[in-house]
Write an enzyme that holds these catalytic residues in place. Sequence first.
Site, mmCIF file in Angstrom:
data_model
loop_
_atom_site.group_PDB
_atom_site.id
_atom_site.type_symbol
_atom_site.label_atom_id
_atom_site.label_comp_id
_atom_site.label_asym_id
_atom_site.label_seq_id
_atom_site.Cartn_x
_atom_site.Cartn_y
_atom_site.Cartn_z
ATOM 1 N N ILE A 68 -13.306 -3.285 -13.919
ATOM 2 C CA ILE A 68 -14.077 -1.818 -14.000
ATOM 3 C C ILE A 68 -13.856 -1.169 -15.330
ATOM 4 C CG2 ILE A 68 -13.919 0.564 -12.894
ATOM 5 C CD1 ILE A 68 -13.442 -0.893 -10.301
ATOM 6 N N ALA A 73 -6.132 2.090 -15.263
ATOM 7 C CA ALA A 73 -5.142 0.751 -15.152
ATOM 8 C C ALA A 73 -4.348 0.851 -13.688
ATOM 9 C CB ALA A 73 -3.826 0.936 -16.245
ATOM 10 N N TYR A 122 -0.022 0.839 -2.512
ATOM 11 C CA TYR A 122 -1.283 1.087 -3.346
ATOM 12 C C TYR A 122 -1.977 2.304 -2.775
ATOM 13 C CZ TYR A 122 -5.986 -0.059 -5.459
ATOM 14 O OH TYR A 122 -7.019 -0.059 -6.229
HETATM 15 N N1 CAA Z 1 -6.265 -4.520 10.917
HETATM 16 C C1 CAA Z 1 -5.360 -4.855 11.953
HETATM 17 N N2 CAA Z 1 -4.876 -5.929 11.891
HETATM 18 C C2 CAA Z 1 -5.008 -6.694 10.777
HETATM 19 C C3 CAA Z 1 -5.853 -6.375 9.530
HETATM 20 C C4 CAA Z 1 -6.343 -5.159 9.709
HETATM 21 N N3 CAA Z 1 -7.159 -4.692 8.840
HETATM 22 N N4 CAA Z 1 -5.510 -7.497 8.681
HETATM 23 C C5 CAA Z 1 -4.953 -8.294 9.044
HETATM 24 N N5 CAA Z 1 -4.497 -7.898 10.308
HETATM 25 C C6 CAA Z 1 -3.532 -8.668 11.222
HETATM 26 C C7 CAA Z 1 -4.159 -10.048 11.442
HETATM 27 O O1 CAA Z 1 -4.996 -10.336 12.498
HETATM 28 C C8 CAA Z 1 -2.674 -10.624 11.816
HETATM 29 O O2 CAA Z 1 -2.450 -10.803 13.253
HETATM 30 P P1 CAA Z 1 -1.582 -11.655 14.091
HETATM 31 O O3 CAA Z 1 -0.390 -12.087 13.342
HETATM 32 O O4 CAA Z 1 -1.584 -10.877 15.352
HETATM 33 O O5 CAA Z 1 -2.679 -13.014 13.966
HETATM 34 C C9 CAA Z 1 -1.660 -10.334 11.121
HETATM 35 O O6 CAA Z 1 -2.180 -8.680 10.800
HETATM 36 C C10 CAA Z 1 -1.127 -10.857 9.752
HETATM 37 O O7 CAA Z 1 -2.452 -10.976 9.089
HETATM 38 P P2 CAA Z 1 -2.333 -11.705 7.769
HETATM 39 O O8 CAA Z 1 -2.430 -13.273 8.064
HETATM 40 O O9 CAA Z 1 -3.499 -11.350 6.898
HETATM 41 O O10 CAA Z 1 -1.111 -11.640 7.367
HETATM 42 P P3 CAA Z 1 -0.538 -11.855 5.838
HETATM 43 O O11 CAA Z 1 0.788 -11.638 5.660
HETATM 44 O O12 CAA Z 1 -0.731 -13.329 5.419
HETATM 45 O O13 CAA Z 1 -1.303 -11.081 4.858
HETATM 46 C C11 CAA Z 1 -2.208 -9.213 3.707
HETATM 47 C C12 CAA Z 1 -1.298 -9.685 4.995
HETATM 48 C C13 CAA Z 1 -1.423 -9.395 2.374
HETATM 49 C C14 CAA Z 1 -1.926 -7.877 3.966
HETATM 50 C C15 CAA Z 1 -3.670 -9.709 4.001
HETATM 51 O O14 CAA Z 1 -4.165 -9.483 5.010
HETATM 52 C C16 CAA Z 1 -4.656 -8.975 2.731
HETATM 53 O O15 CAA Z 1 -4.634 -9.582 1.589
HETATM 54 N N6 CAA Z 1 -5.531 -8.158 3.087
HETATM 55 C C17 CAA Z 1 -6.278 -7.571 2.235
HETATM 56 C C18 CAA Z 1 -5.784 -6.114 1.819
HETATM 57 C C19 CAA Z 1 -6.551 -5.434 0.788
HETATM 58 O O16 CAA Z 1 -7.674 -5.296 1.370
HETATM 59 N N7 CAA Z 1 -6.465 -5.422 -0.519
HETATM 60 C C20 CAA Z 1 -7.375 -4.886 -1.266
HETATM 61 C C21 CAA Z 1 -7.172 -5.235 -2.781
HETATM 62 S S1 CAA Z 1 -8.489 -4.819 -3.636
HETATM 63 C C22 CAA Z 1 -8.250 -3.403 -4.100
HETATM 64 O O17 CAA Z 1 -7.117 -2.581 -3.553
HETATM 65 C C23 CAA Z 1 -9.057 -2.420 -4.910
HETATM 66 C C24 CAA Z 1 -9.473 -1.283 -4.104
HETATM 67 O O18 CAA Z 1 -9.101 -0.118 -4.695
HETATM 68 C C25 CAA Z 1 -10.516 -1.427 -3.177
#
Ligand code: CAA
Length: 240
Positions: A14, A83, A147
């Site tokens: 961006i 950043a 974040y």
């Molecule tokens: N709501 C509810 N439950 C959720 C969920 C959600 N949104 N996401 C995951 N879960 C649950 C899963 O279903 C899982 O449940 P069970 O253990 O009961 O099966 C549990 O949480 C663990 O999920 P993960 O396997 O995903 O866990 P992990 O430890 O491997 O990873 C995480 C966790 C790092 C948060 C991963 O889910 C992730 O990367 N999520 C995305 C986060 C995201 O959107 N980041 C944005 C980056 S881009 C950005 O930030 C730019 C911007 O400004 C938009």
Amino acid sequence: MGRVAIVTGGTRGIGAAISCRLKDMGMTVVANYAGNAEKARAFESETGIRTYAWDVGDFDACQKGCAQVEKDVGPVDVLVNNAGITRDATLLKMTYEMWDAVMRINLGGCFNMAKAVFPGMKDRGWGRIVNIGSINGQGGQYGQVNYAAAKSGIHGFTKALAQEGAKFGVTVNALAPGYIDTDMVAAVPEDVLAKIVAKVPVGRLGQADEIARGVAFLCGEDAGFVTGSTLSINGGQHMY
Ligand code: CAA
């Protein structure tokens, strides 16, 4: 009039799109970056936009970096605090270092950079500061307490500084992007991202230039009555 703009994190994603847009508006643009020198060199040779390396999370580095920019190209009229980093994990797995890095860079960087350029904008009676927030600062996001807190903080920082800047002709606004097609979003696990995109009414990721156009509006000469606002560009994902 040739305004001088600094875009932090301005050589990639961006930030790169914002740097190019502001250049197209006739500004002299400086793109700050932290680590990726190779990418910065390529960006500089492709665009002709000067690049400067410093860590926005380091107060003294911001003072020195901005002083050098002012010496090289002149007083800074426009600051885009873009950043940012992610260190995603659920609270249970998040370390203090993951919390601290995101707060220091994403939120601390806004303070450090504003401290360096706001006094000059005030003295000259004109300035534009645009802080890149996030949909996840507005609505929260599973796995992002660091974040979301930092980005939410940016929205508060923006509204407070807007009140202080208004009488000096310095506008301060936030732009809250949704999920944009960048390296940062590409780092989200594919299955998780697919579920997120499925909830975006427009049905796709945004493009970096769709954010840059919004920033360009907020930085324009004719946006002087727009201050303390948050422009949400997120494909309808979050409507508050
Ligand atoms: N709501 C509810 N439950 C959720 C969920 C959600 N949104 N996401 C995951 N879960 C649950 C899963 O279903 C899982 O449940 P069970 O253990 O009961 O099966 C549990 O949480 C663990 O999920 P993960 O396997 O995903 O866990 P992990 O430890 O491997 O990873 C995480 C966790 C790092 C948060 C991963 O889910 C992730 O990367 N999520 C995305 C986060 C995201 O959107 N980041 C944005 C980056 S881009 C950005 O930030 C730019 C911007 O400004 C938009």
